[in-house]
Scaffold this motif. Structure first.
Motif, PDB file in Angstrom:
ATOM      1  N   GLU A  18      -3.735   3.967  -3.602  1.00 21.94           N
ATOM      2  CA  GLU A  18      -4.593   5.011  -4.175  1.00 21.94           C
ATOM      3  C   GLU A  18      -6.010   4.489  -4.388  1.00 21.94           C
ATOM      4  OE1 GLU A  18      -3.999   8.083  -4.713  1.00 21.94           O
ATOM      5  OE2 GLU A  18      -1.828   8.382  -4.920  1.00 21.94           O
ATOM      6  N   ILE A  19      -6.130   3.230  -4.808  1.00 22.49           N
ATOM      7  CA  ILE A  19      -7.450   2.633  -5.028  1.00 22.49           C
ATOM      8  C   ILE A  19      -8.170   2.412  -3.703  1.00 22.49           C
ATOM      9  CG2 ILE A  19      -8.634   0.530  -5.811  1.00 22.49           C
ATOM     10  CD1 ILE A  19      -6.458   0.309  -7.995  1.00 22.49           C
ATOM     11  N   LEU A  20      -7.417   1.982  -2.680  1.00 19.06           N
ATOM     12  CA  LEU A  20      -8.030   1.695  -1.384  1.00 19.06           C
ATOM     13  C   LEU A  20      -8.469   2.966  -0.656  1.00 19.06           C
ATOM     14  CD1 LEU A  20      -8.764  -0.318   0.878  1.00 19.06           C
ATOM     15  CD2 LEU A  20      -6.390  -0.110   1.701  1.00 19.06           C
ATOM     16  N   LEU A  21      -7.776   4.085  -0.864  1.00 15.11           N
ATOM     17  CA  LEU A  21      -7.994   5.305  -0.077  1.00 15.11           C
ATOM     18  C   LEU A  21      -9.450   5.763  -0.062  1.00 15.11           C
ATOM     19  CD1 LEU A  21      -6.975   7.631   1.630  1.00 15.11           C
ATOM     20  CD2 LEU A  21      -6.210   8.768  -0.459  1.00 15.11           C
ATOM     21  N   LEU A  79       0.807  -1.217   0.000  1.00 11.76           N
ATOM     22  CA  LEU A  79       0.000   0.000   0.000  1.00 11.76           C
ATOM     23  C   LEU A  79       0.840   1.268   0.000  1.00 11.76           C
ATOM     24  CD1 LEU A  79      -2.698  -1.139   2.582  1.00 11.76           C
ATOM     25  CD2 LEU A  79      -2.865  -1.164   0.079  1.00 11.76           C
ATOM     26  N   PHE A  80       2.061   1.163   0.529  1.00  7.83           N
ATOM     27  CA  PHE A  80       2.944   2.332   0.611  1.00  7.83           C
ATOM     28  C   PHE A  80       4.333   1.983   0.088  1.00  7.83           C
ATOM     29  CE2 PHE A  80      -0.125   2.954   4.068  1.00  7.83           C
ATOM     30  CZ  PHE A  80      -0.581   4.235   3.782  1.00  7.83           C
ATOM     31  N   VAL A  81       4.957   2.967  -0.525  1.00 12.02           N
ATOM     32  CA  VAL A  81       6.375   2.885  -0.855  1.00 12.02           C
ATOM     33  C   VAL A  81       7.103   3.706   0.192  1.00 12.02           C
ATOM     34  CG1 VAL A  81       8.169   3.445  -2.527  1.00 12.02           C
ATOM     35  CG2 VAL A  81       5.920   2.664  -3.324  1.00 12.02           C
ATOM     36  N   ARG A  82       8.031   3.071   0.913  1.00 11.52           N
ATOM     37  CA  ARG A  82       8.731   3.749   1.992  1.00 11.52           C
ATOM     38  C   ARG A  82      10.222   3.776   1.674  1.00 11.52           C
ATOM     39  NH1 ARG A  82       5.543  -0.395   3.514  1.00 11.52           N
ATOM     40  NH2 ARG A  82       3.933  -0.184   5.108  1.00 11.52           N
ATOM     41  N   ASN A  83      10.843   4.929   1.897  1.00 11.78           N
ATOM     42  CA  ASN A  83      12.297   5.012   1.882  1.00 11.78           C
ATOM     43  C   ASN A  83      12.721   5.990   2.967  1.00 11.78           C
ATOM     44  OD1 ASN A  83      12.233   7.711   0.789  1.00 11.78           O
ATOM     45  ND2 ASN A  83      11.850   6.816  -1.229  1.00 11.78           N
ATOM     46  N   HIS A 108      13.471   8.981   2.853  1.00 11.49           N
ATOM     47  CA  HIS A 108      13.121  10.385   2.628  1.00 11.49           C
ATOM     48  C   HIS A 108      11.622  10.649   2.575  1.00 11.49           C
ATOM     49  CE1 HIS A 108      17.326  11.182   1.883  1.00 11.49           C
ATOM     50  NE2 HIS A 108      17.361  10.250   0.938  1.00 11.49           N
ATOM     51  N   GLU A 109      10.838   9.675   2.135  1.00 11.87           N
ATOM     52  CA  GLU A 109       9.418   9.957   1.938  1.00 11.87           C
ATOM     53  C   GLU A 109       8.584   8.682   1.974  1.00 11.87           C
ATOM     54  OE1 GLU A 109       8.906  11.725  -1.886  1.00 11.87           O
ATOM     55  OE2 GLU A 109      10.037  10.152  -2.922  1.00 11.87           O
ATOM     56  N   VAL A 110       7.274   8.894   2.103  1.00 11.56           N
ATOM     57  CA  VAL A 110       6.286   7.823   2.044  1.00 11.56           C
ATOM     58  C   VAL A 110       5.312   8.174   0.930  1.00 11.56           C
ATOM     59  CG1 VAL A 110       4.423   6.637   3.266  1.00 11.56           C
ATOM     60  CG2 VAL A 110       6.495   7.326   4.502  1.00 11.56           C
ATOM     61  N   MET A 111       5.030   7.225   0.057  1.00 11.85           N
ATOM     62  CA  MET A 111       4.102   7.461  -1.050  1.00 11.85           C
ATOM     63  C   MET A 111       3.120   6.305  -1.144  1.00 11.85           C
ATOM     64  SD  MET A 111       6.614   8.887  -4.088  1.00 11.85           S
ATOM     65  CE  MET A 111       7.605   7.375  -4.042  1.00 11.85           C
ATOM     66  N   LEU A 112       1.922   6.605  -1.611  1.00 16.70           N
ATOM     67  CA  LEU A 112       0.932   5.565  -1.866  1.00 16.70           C
ATOM     68  C   LEU A 112       1.279   4.816  -3.152  1.00 16.70           C
ATOM     69  CD1 LEU A 112      -2.363   7.472  -1.050  1.00 16.70           C
ATOM     70  CD2 LEU A 112      -1.648   5.345   0.041  1.00 16.70           C
ATOM     71  N   THR A 113       1.106   3.510  -3.128  1.00 17.35           N
ATOM     72  CA  THR A 113       1.209   2.724  -4.358  1.00 17.35           C
ATOM     73  C   THR A 113      -0.119   2.833  -5.118  1.00 17.35           C
ATOM     74  OG1 THR A 113       0.342   0.727  -3.311  1.00 17.35           O
ATOM     75  CG2 THR A 113       2.742   1.084  -3.211  1.00 17.35           C
ATOM     76  N   GLU A 114      -0.185   2.234  -6.291  1.00 17.23           N
ATOM     77  CA  GLU A 114      -1.441   2.245  -7.041  1.00 17.23           C
ATOM     78  C   GLU A 114      -2.548   1.570  -6.241  1.00 17.23           C
ATOM     79  OE1 GLU A 114      -3.241   0.842 -11.409  1.00 17.23           O
ATOM     80  OE2 GLU A 114      -1.190   0.299 -10.820  1.00 17.23           O
TER      81      GLU A 114
END
Length: 298
Positions: free
Chosen positions: A62-65, A47-51, A53-59
């Motif tokens: 985005e669909i689940l949100l 559900l998330f891409v984590r590194n 520096h930042e956290v982003m939603l995966t595709e």
């Protein structure tokens, strides 16, 4: 999948920060991370891409949100409905307000808090566009704002009053004694206007768009309180709705005579959605507010 996990997911998705989300949820970051991991494992989707520096939603995220947001809203409404079987006004009422509705809001809010002390009011002042977006995200229960140019089929707008766009000056200004003025008259005076995006400015720009008139614009300000302070101390002219200056004793609103110069003050709610008992009561009290009758009498 648990509602609690969806709440955790929603908070991370909205903040894109695990530390901040954990603080707002009053849990540890490790607990939050573990619950998100369990949700991802159950869905078999990241559900998330984590590194670092930042956290982003995966595709998938985005669909689940929007579905998570709607599911939580439905659960919260279920709880509210059961509570209201006891005919108790409790919980929290979230209201969005644009500045022109300040006097109406103050009048109704005072009476509502006195009559219904168990309801917590959360009031947000912002632009109409921002408030409508929050309403659509179920962050607000109702919005007090002028009717937008383009109707949204998801929103019901109930008319409270009509008002006009006006030139606003202090009582010592040469225009203060005028009963009305035209768009051409405004060309002779230096203007301080609300910034683009605020409803009064949007209405003014629409009225003047094809007029061919040019104005002496000296400043743009995105805070109406600051505009008022500026008007009290200077001989500039601003353009606002008449409703904005109901309680401003040192200022005068001079109606602008122009085609289409009517602004409709409305209560905006979601169509076909469940409405809290507290929201229904607040709307009833708004309709009875003395401030509305003042506005209608202008």
């Amino acid at each position: 999948m648990e509602i609690r996990q969806l709440r955790y997911f929603l908070r991370v998705a909205e903040t894109l920060n695990f530390s901040q989300a954990a603080r707002e949820l009053f849990i540890t970051q490790s607990t939050l991370s573990q619950q998100i991991l369990h949700l991802e494992q159950e869905l078999n989707q990241q559900l998330f891409v984590r590194n670092s520096h930042e956290v982003m939603l995966t595709e998938a995220g985005e669909i689940l949100l929007p579905m998570a947001r709607e599911s939580i809203h439905m659960v919260d409404n279920c709880v509210l409905r059961l509570q209201e079987l006891k005919q108790l006004l409790t919980g929290e009422l979230n209201i969005g307000v644009t500045f022109s509705f300040s006097s109406i809001m103050a009048e109704t809010m005072t009476d509502f808090m006195r009559q219904h002390p168990k309801v917590k009011l959360s009031v947000c002042y912002s632009s109409m566009e921002d408030l409508i977006e929050r309403l659509l995200r179920h962050e607000l229960d109702l919005v007090l704002a002028f009717k937008p140019n383009e109707a949204d089929p998801r929103i019901e707008s109930r008319l409270l009053f009509n008002t006009r766009l006006a030139a606003v000056v202090n009582h010592e200004h040469p225009l203060a004694g005028e009963k009305s003025m035209t768009l051409e008259d405004l060309q002779r005076y230096p203007l301080v206007l609300p910034t683009k995006g605020l409803q009064a400015r949007n209405a003014f720009d629409r009225m003047t768009a094809h007029s061919g008139l040019e104005y002496n614009l000296k400043a743009e300000i995105n805070n109406v309180n600051l505009i008022f302070k500026f008007m009290y101390k200077t001989k500039y002219v601003t353009v606002l709705s008449e409703a904005s200056v109901i309680d401003e004793d040192g200022l005068t609103a001079i109606p602008i005579i122009a085609e289409g110069n009517v602004m409709e003050g409305c209560i905006h709610t979601l169509k076909n959605g469940y409405q809290k008992a507290a929201a229904r009561e607040f709307i009833r009290m708004v309709n009875e507010s003395i401030a509305i009758w003042k506005t209608m009498a202008l």
